[in-house]
Scaffold this active site. Structure first.
Site, mmCIF file in Angstrom:
data_model
loop_
_atom_site.group_PDB
_atom_site.id
_atom_site.type_symbol
_atom_site.label_atom_id
_atom_site.label_comp_id
_atom_site.label_asym_id
_atom_site.label_seq_id
_atom_site.Cartn_x
_atom_site.Cartn_y
_atom_site.Cartn_z
ATOM 1 N N ASN A 13 0.843 -1.206 0.000
ATOM 2 C CA ASN A 13 0.000 0.000 0.000
ATOM 3 C C ASN A 13 0.866 1.239 0.000
ATOM 4 O OD1 ASN A 13 -2.308 -1.618 0.473
ATOM 5 N ND2 ASN A 13 -2.017 -1.467 2.694
ATOM 6 N N MET A 14 0.329 2.337 -0.528
ATOM 7 C CA MET A 14 0.946 3.635 -0.260
ATOM 8 C C MET A 14 0.237 4.182 0.968
ATOM 9 S SD MET A 14 3.387 5.481 -1.063
ATOM 10 C CE MET A 14 3.925 5.244 -2.749
ATOM 11 N N GLY A 43 2.199 -6.692 3.847
ATOM 12 C CA GLY A 43 3.069 -7.625 3.139
ATOM 13 C C GLY A 43 4.406 -6.995 2.793
ATOM 14 N N GLU A 140 -4.422 -9.003 4.068
ATOM 15 C CA GLU A 140 -4.793 -7.822 3.266
ATOM 16 C C GLU A 140 -4.901 -8.155 1.779
ATOM 17 O OE1 GLU A 140 -3.436 -3.823 5.685
ATOM 18 O OE2 GLU A 140 -2.106 -4.596 4.128
ATOM 19 N N GLY A 214 0.997 -4.951 22.482
ATOM 20 C CA GLY A 214 1.433 -3.562 22.410
ATOM 21 C C GLY A 214 2.489 -3.259 23.462
ATOM 22 N N GLY A 215 2.239 -2.219 24.244
ATOM 23 C CA GLY A 215 3.194 -1.791 25.261
ATOM 24 C C GLY A 215 3.341 -2.765 26.416
ATOM 25 N N GLY A 217 3.993 -6.095 25.819
ATOM 26 C CA GLY A 217 4.782 -7.248 25.400
ATOM 27 C C GLY A 217 3.992 -8.212 24.548
ATOM 28 N N ALA A 242 3.215 -0.447 11.797
ATOM 29 C CA ALA A 242 4.147 -1.463 11.280
ATOM 30 C C ALA A 242 4.949 -2.170 12.370
ATOM 31 C CB ALA A 242 5.086 -0.905 10.212
ATOM 32 N N ALA A 243 4.691 -1.860 13.636
ATOM 33 C CA ALA A 243 5.404 -2.581 14.701
ATOM 34 C C ALA A 243 5.094 -4.077 14.625
ATOM 35 C CB ALA A 243 5.015 -2.018 16.068
ATOM 36 N N GLY A 244 3.834 -4.400 14.340
ATOM 37 C CA GLY A 244 3.467 -5.808 14.197
ATOM 38 C C GLY A 244 4.139 -6.458 12.994
ATOM 39 N N ASP A 245 4.366 -5.665 11.960
ATOM 40 C CA ASP A 245 5.051 -6.203 10.774
ATOM 41 C C ASP A 245 6.522 -6.475 11.083
ATOM 42 O OD1 ASP A 245 2.637 -5.837 9.446
ATOM 43 O OD2 ASP A 245 3.182 -3.823 8.794
ATOM 44 N N CYS A 275 10.757 -0.430 15.889
ATOM 45 C CA CYS A 275 9.964 0.163 14.804
ATOM 46 C C CYS A 275 9.152 1.362 15.295
ATOM 47 C CB CYS A 275 9.036 -0.906 14.232
ATOM 48 S SG CYS A 275 8.059 -0.346 12.847
#
Ligand code: RIB
Length: 298
Positions: A13-14, A43, A140, A214-215, A217, A242-245, A275
Protein backbone atom coordinates in the site's frame (compact mmCIF):
# COMPACT_ATOMS: atom_id res chain seq x y z
CA UNK A 1 24.84 -19.45 9.93
CA UNK A 2 22.89 -19.79 6.67
CA UNK A 3 20.79 -16.82 5.59
CA UNK A 4 17.06 -17.50 6.04
CA UNK A 5 15.04 -17.47 2.83
CA UNK A 6 11.68 -15.81 3.48
CA UNK A 7 8.84 -15.49 0.99
CA UNK A 8 6.10 -12.98 1.76
CA UNK A 9 2.68 -13.31 0.15
CA UNK A 10 0.76 -10.13 0.82
CA UNK A 11 -0.17 -6.52 0.28
CA UNK A 12 1.60 -3.36 -0.77
CA UNK A 13 0.00 0.00 0.00
CA UNK A 14 0.95 3.64 -0.26
CA UNK A 15 0.46 5.04 3.23
CA UNK A 16 -0.84 8.61 3.47
CA UNK A 17 0.07 9.48 7.04
CA UNK A 18 -1.25 12.47 9.01
CA UNK A 19 -0.15 13.21 12.55
CA UNK A 20 -2.28 15.13 15.05
CA UNK A 21 -2.37 15.61 18.81
CA UNK A 22 -5.53 13.52 19.01
CA UNK A 23 -7.37 11.16 16.68
CA UNK A 24 -10.73 12.47 15.40
CA UNK A 25 -13.98 10.88 16.51
CA UNK A 26 -16.73 10.20 13.95
CA UNK A 27 -17.98 13.54 12.63
CA UNK A 28 -15.06 15.47 14.13
CA UNK A 29 -12.30 17.39 12.31
CA UNK A 30 -8.95 17.86 14.04
CA UNK A 31 -6.05 20.02 12.90
CA UNK A 32 -3.00 17.91 12.12
CA UNK A 33 0.69 18.62 12.51
CA UNK A 34 2.49 16.71 9.72
CA UNK A 35 1.83 14.70 6.58
CA UNK A 36 4.04 12.12 4.85
CA UNK A 37 3.55 9.65 2.00
CA UNK A 38 5.36 6.39 2.81
CA UNK A 39 5.38 2.93 1.20
CA UNK A 40 3.58 0.44 3.43
CA UNK A 41 1.16 -2.47 3.37
CA UNK A 42 1.57 -5.34 5.77
CA UNK A 43 3.07 -7.62 3.14
CA UNK A 44 5.61 -5.17 1.78
CA UNK A 45 6.50 -4.03 5.29
CA UNK A 46 7.14 -7.60 6.36
CA UNK A 47 9.28 -8.24 3.27
CA UNK A 48 11.42 -5.13 3.84
CA UNK A 49 11.63 -5.92 7.56
CA UNK A 50 12.81 -9.47 6.82
CA UNK A 51 15.66 -8.15 4.66
CA UNK A 52 16.66 -5.56 7.26
CA UNK A 53 16.62 -8.29 9.91
CA UNK A 54 19.06 -10.36 7.86
CA UNK A 55 17.06 -12.61 5.51
CA UNK A 56 16.86 -12.99 1.75
CA UNK A 57 13.27 -12.24 0.80
CA UNK A 58 10.98 -12.61 -2.19
CA UNK A 59 7.77 -10.57 -2.19
CA UNK A 60 4.71 -11.88 -4.04
CA UNK A 61 1.81 -9.50 -4.45
CA UNK A 62 0.27 -6.90 -6.75
CA UNK A 63 0.62 -3.16 -7.33
CA UNK A 64 -1.48 -0.89 -9.51
CA UNK A 65 -0.56 0.75 -12.81
CA UNK A 66 -0.62 4.19 -11.13
CA UNK A 67 2.26 6.34 -9.91
CA UNK A 68 1.95 4.84 -6.42
CA UNK A 69 2.68 1.44 -7.97
CA UNK A 70 5.84 2.76 -9.62
CA UNK A 71 7.06 4.20 -6.32
CA UNK A 72 6.13 1.08 -4.36
CA UNK A 73 8.08 -1.21 -6.68
CA UNK A 74 11.10 1.09 -6.70
CA UNK A 75 11.21 1.44 -2.92
CA UNK A 76 10.62 -2.23 -2.11
CA UNK A 77 13.27 -3.26 -4.63
CA UNK A 78 15.72 -0.65 -3.35
CA UNK A 79 15.29 -2.14 0.11
CA UNK A 80 16.81 -5.38 -1.20
CA UNK A 81 13.62 -7.42 -1.65
CA UNK A 82 13.28 -9.64 -4.74
CA UNK A 83 10.30 -8.12 -6.58
CA UNK A 84 10.88 -9.96 -9.86
CA UNK A 85 7.45 -11.58 -9.70
CA UNK A 86 5.51 -8.60 -8.35
CA UNK A 87 2.37 -8.26 -10.49
CA UNK A 88 1.13 -5.01 -12.02
CA UNK A 89 -2.66 -4.78 -12.23
CA UNK A 90 -4.40 -2.10 -14.30
CA UNK A 91 -5.90 0.42 -11.88
CA UNK A 92 -5.07 1.84 -8.46
CA UNK A 93 -2.57 0.51 -5.96
CA UNK A 94 -3.55 -0.24 -2.40
CA UNK A 95 -3.79 2.91 -0.29
CA UNK A 96 -3.81 3.24 3.49
CA UNK A 97 -5.08 6.36 5.24
CA UNK A 98 -3.14 6.45 8.50
CA UNK A 99 -3.76 8.84 11.38
CA UNK A 100 -1.27 8.94 14.25
CA UNK A 101 -1.75 10.75 17.59
CA UNK A 102 0.79 12.19 20.01
CA UNK A 103 1.03 8.85 21.85
CA UNK A 104 1.98 7.05 18.63
CA UNK A 105 -1.39 5.30 18.42
CA UNK A 106 -2.97 4.98 14.99
CA UNK A 107 -6.19 4.49 13.06
CA UNK A 108 -5.85 2.94 9.59
CA UNK A 109 -8.27 2.50 6.70
CA UNK A 110 -7.01 0.44 3.77
CA UNK A 111 -8.53 0.43 0.29
CA UNK A 112 -7.13 -2.75 -1.30
CA UNK A 113 -6.88 -1.63 -4.94
CA UNK A 114 -4.56 -4.04 -6.76
CA UNK A 115 -4.16 -6.18 -3.64
CA UNK A 116 -7.75 -7.33 -4.12
CA UNK A 117 -6.88 -8.72 -7.57
CA UNK A 118 -4.00 -10.85 -6.33
CA UNK A 119 -5.57 -14.28 -6.91
CA UNK A 120 -4.62 -17.60 -8.49
CA UNK A 121 -0.90 -18.09 -7.78
CA UNK A 122 1.18 -18.91 -10.87
CA UNK A 123 3.47 -21.96 -11.04
CA UNK A 124 6.46 -19.60 -10.61
CA UNK A 125 4.92 -17.96 -7.55
CA UNK A 126 4.14 -21.36 -6.04
CA UNK A 127 7.72 -22.45 -6.72
CA UNK A 128 8.99 -19.41 -4.80
CA UNK A 129 6.78 -20.41 -1.87
CA UNK A 130 8.06 -23.99 -1.95
CA UNK A 131 11.72 -22.91 -2.21
CA UNK A 132 11.62 -20.70 0.89
CA UNK A 133 12.43 -21.67 4.47
CA UNK A 134 9.55 -19.61 5.84
CA UNK A 135 6.34 -18.25 4.31
CA UNK A 136 5.05 -15.08 5.97
CA UNK A 137 1.56 -13.97 5.08
CA UNK A 138 -1.32 -11.76 6.30
CA UNK A 139 -4.93 -10.98 5.41
CA UNK A 140 -4.79 -7.82 3.27
CA UNK A 141 -4.97 -9.90 0.07
CA UNK A 142 -7.77 -12.36 -0.77
CA UNK A 143 -7.88 -15.14 1.81
CA UNK A 144 -8.07 -17.72 -1.01
CA UNK A 145 -4.59 -16.61 -2.14
CA UNK A 146 -3.22 -16.80 1.38
CA UNK A 147 -4.72 -20.27 1.75
CA UNK A 148 -3.28 -21.45 -1.57
CA UNK A 149 0.19 -20.26 -0.57
CA UNK A 150 -0.01 -21.75 2.92
CA UNK A 151 -1.23 -25.14 1.69
CA UNK A 152 1.57 -25.27 -0.91
CA UNK A 153 4.13 -24.26 1.70
CA UNK A 154 2.94 -26.85 4.17
CA UNK A 155 3.12 -29.60 1.53
CA UNK A 156 6.70 -28.58 0.65
CA UNK A 157 7.98 -28.32 4.23
CA UNK A 158 8.17 -24.52 4.16
CA UNK A 159 7.25 -23.17 7.60
CA UNK A 160 4.13 -21.00 7.66
CA UNK A 161 3.69 -17.88 9.79
CA UNK A 162 0.26 -16.26 9.48
CA UNK A 163 -0.18 -12.74 10.80
CA UNK A 164 -3.99 -12.78 10.79
CA UNK A 165 -4.29 -9.02 10.27
CA UNK A 166 -6.55 -7.23 9.73
CA UNK A 167 -9.18 -9.17 11.66
CA UNK A 168 -11.38 -11.22 9.34
CA UNK A 169 -12.67 -14.79 9.16
CA UNK A 170 -9.99 -17.40 8.51
CA UNK A 171 -11.01 -20.71 6.88
CA UNK A 172 -10.09 -23.98 8.60
CA UNK A 173 -8.06 -25.03 5.54
CA UNK A 174 -5.74 -22.08 6.13
CA UNK A 175 -5.47 -22.56 9.88
CA UNK A 176 -4.61 -26.23 9.32
CA UNK A 177 -1.56 -25.16 7.29
CA UNK A 178 -0.25 -22.67 9.87
CA UNK A 179 2.79 -23.35 12.06
CA UNK A 180 2.72 -20.09 14.01
CA UNK A 181 -0.14 -17.61 14.26
CA UNK A 182 0.61 -13.98 15.18
CA UNK A 183 -2.33 -11.82 16.27
CA UNK A 184 -3.10 -8.77 18.35
CA UNK A 185 -6.02 -8.69 20.78
CA UNK A 186 -8.57 -7.47 18.24
CA UNK A 187 -7.61 -10.27 15.88
CA UNK A 188 -7.59 -12.87 18.65
CA UNK A 189 -11.09 -11.77 19.67
CA UNK A 190 -12.28 -12.14 16.09
CA UNK A 191 -10.86 -15.66 15.83
CA UNK A 192 -11.65 -17.08 19.27
CA UNK A 193 -13.91 -14.65 21.10
CA UNK A 194 -11.12 -14.16 23.64
CA UNK A 195 -8.29 -11.69 24.16
CA UNK A 196 -5.56 -11.64 26.79
CA UNK A 197 -7.79 -13.28 29.41
CA UNK A 198 -7.60 -16.55 27.48
CA UNK A 199 -4.83 -16.65 24.86
CA UNK A 200 -4.82 -20.45 25.13
CA UNK A 201 -7.98 -20.40 23.01
CA UNK A 202 -5.70 -19.74 20.03
CA UNK A 203 -4.11 -23.16 20.52
CA UNK A 204 -7.41 -24.81 19.61
CA UNK A 205 -6.81 -23.38 16.13
CA UNK A 206 -3.04 -23.68 15.58
CA UNK A 207 -0.12 -25.50 17.23
CA UNK A 208 1.80 -22.33 18.18
CA UNK A 209 0.54 -18.80 18.72
CA UNK A 210 1.77 -15.34 19.60
CA UNK A 211 -0.58 -12.73 21.04
CA UNK A 212 1.00 -9.27 20.77
CA UNK A 213 0.02 -6.89 23.57
CA UNK A 214 1.43 -3.56 22.41
CA UNK A 215 3.19 -1.79 25.26
CA UNK A 216 2.70 -4.85 27.46
CA UNK A 217 4.78 -7.25 25.40
CA UNK A 218 3.56 -10.52 23.97
CA UNK A 219 2.31 -13.95 24.97
CA UNK A 220 3.71 -17.09 23.37
CA UNK A 221 2.08 -20.49 23.76
CA UNK A 222 2.23 -23.90 22.11
CA UNK A 223 0.52 -27.26 22.36
CA UNK A 224 3.56 -28.75 24.13
CA UNK A 225 2.61 -26.75 27.22
CA UNK A 226 4.76 -23.64 26.83
CA UNK A 227 2.91 -20.45 27.86
CA UNK A 228 5.15 -17.45 28.50
CA UNK A 229 4.64 -13.72 28.78
CA UNK A 230 7.48 -11.86 27.07
CA UNK A 231 7.82 -8.35 28.52
CA UNK A 232 7.76 -5.29 26.29
CA UNK A 233 10.98 -3.54 25.35
CA UNK A 234 10.71 0.08 26.50
CA UNK A 235 11.28 2.80 23.90
CA UNK A 236 9.97 6.30 23.29
CA UNK A 237 7.01 5.68 21.00
CA UNK A 238 6.63 8.02 18.02
CA UNK A 239 4.42 5.83 15.83
CA UNK A 240 3.40 2.20 16.36
CA UNK A 241 2.47 1.69 12.67
CA UNK A 242 4.15 -1.46 11.28
CA UNK A 243 5.40 -2.58 14.70
CA UNK A 244 3.47 -5.81 14.20
CA UNK A 245 5.05 -6.20 10.77
CA UNK A 246 8.55 -5.74 12.19
CA UNK A 247 7.67 -8.26 14.90
CA UNK A 248 6.34 -10.89 12.48
CA UNK A 249 9.29 -10.57 10.09
CA UNK A 250 11.89 -10.78 12.85
CA UNK A 251 10.15 -13.85 14.23
CA UNK A 252 10.40 -15.52 10.82
CA UNK A 253 14.06 -14.61 10.38
CA UNK A 254 15.14 -15.75 13.83
CA UNK A 255 13.16 -19.00 13.65
CA UNK A 256 14.55 -19.68 10.19
CA UNK A 257 18.06 -19.20 11.55
CA UNK A 258 17.45 -21.99 14.03
CA UNK A 259 16.69 -20.05 17.21
CA UNK A 260 13.99 -21.62 19.36
CA UNK A 261 10.62 -19.98 19.00
CA UNK A 262 10.51 -18.42 22.44
CA UNK A 263 13.87 -16.75 21.87
CA UNK A 264 12.65 -15.70 18.42
CA UNK A 265 9.64 -14.04 20.08
CA UNK A 266 11.98 -12.08 22.40
CA UNK A 267 14.02 -10.90 19.41
CA UNK A 268 10.79 -10.06 17.57
CA UNK A 269 9.63 -7.99 20.55
CA UNK A 270 12.82 -5.95 20.23
CA UNK A 271 12.11 -5.46 16.51
CA UNK A 272 8.55 -4.30 17.18
CA UNK A 273 9.76 -1.82 19.78
CA UNK A 274 12.52 -0.50 17.53
CA UNK A 275 9.96 0.16 14.80
CA UNK A 276 7.99 2.47 17.13
CA UNK A 277 10.82 4.99 17.37
CA UNK A 278 10.25 6.51 13.90
CA UNK A 279 7.24 7.88 12.00
CA UNK A 280 5.88 5.86 9.07
CA UNK A 281 5.76 2.20 8.06
CA UNK A 282 8.56 0.91 5.83
CA UNK A 283 10.93 3.76 6.72
CA UNK A 284 10.70 2.86 10.41
CA UNK A 285 11.47 -0.87 10.06
CA UNK A 286 14.60 -1.68 12.09
CA UNK A 287 17.91 -3.07 10.86
CA UNK A 288 19.43 -6.13 12.48
CA UNK A 289 21.89 -4.19 14.65
CA UNK A 290 19.03 -2.06 16.02
CA UNK A 291 17.11 -5.20 16.96
CA UNK A 292 20.19 -6.71 18.61
CA UNK A 293 20.70 -3.53 20.64
CA UNK A 294 17.22 -3.78 22.18
CA UNK A 295 17.04 -7.59 22.43
CA UNK A 296 16.75 -8.81 26.00
CA UNK A 297 17.52 -12.55 26.31
CA UNK A 298 15.70 -14.52 29.02
O1 RIB B 1 0.75 -2.78 9.50
C1 RIB B 1 0.87 -1.47 9.04
C2 RIB B 1 0.31 -1.35 7.66
O2 RIB B 1 -1.08 -1.60 7.70
C3 RIB B 1 0.44 0.01 7.04
O3 RIB B 1 1.67 0.18 6.35
C4 RIB B 1 -0.79 0.11 6.15
O4 RIB B 1 -0.48 0.10 4.79
C5 RIB B 1 -1.65 -1.07 6.53
O5 RIB B 1 -1.56 -2.08 5.61
Amino acid sequence: MRQTRVVVVGSANMDLVATAATLPRPGETVLGTDFVTVPGGKGANQAVAAVRAGAACTFLGAIGSDSFGVTLRARITAAGVDTGQLRVVYGTSGVALVMVNADGENLITVTPGANGSFTGLTPEELAAVRDADVLVTQLEVPVETVTEAAVAARAAGTRVILNAAPARPVPAELLDAVDVLVVNETEAQALTGHGREDPHALLALVPRAVLTLGGEGAWYGDRDGTAVHVPAVRVEVVDSTAAGDAFTAALAVAWGEGRDLLDAVRWAAAAGAACCRRLGASVALPRRHEIDELYAPA
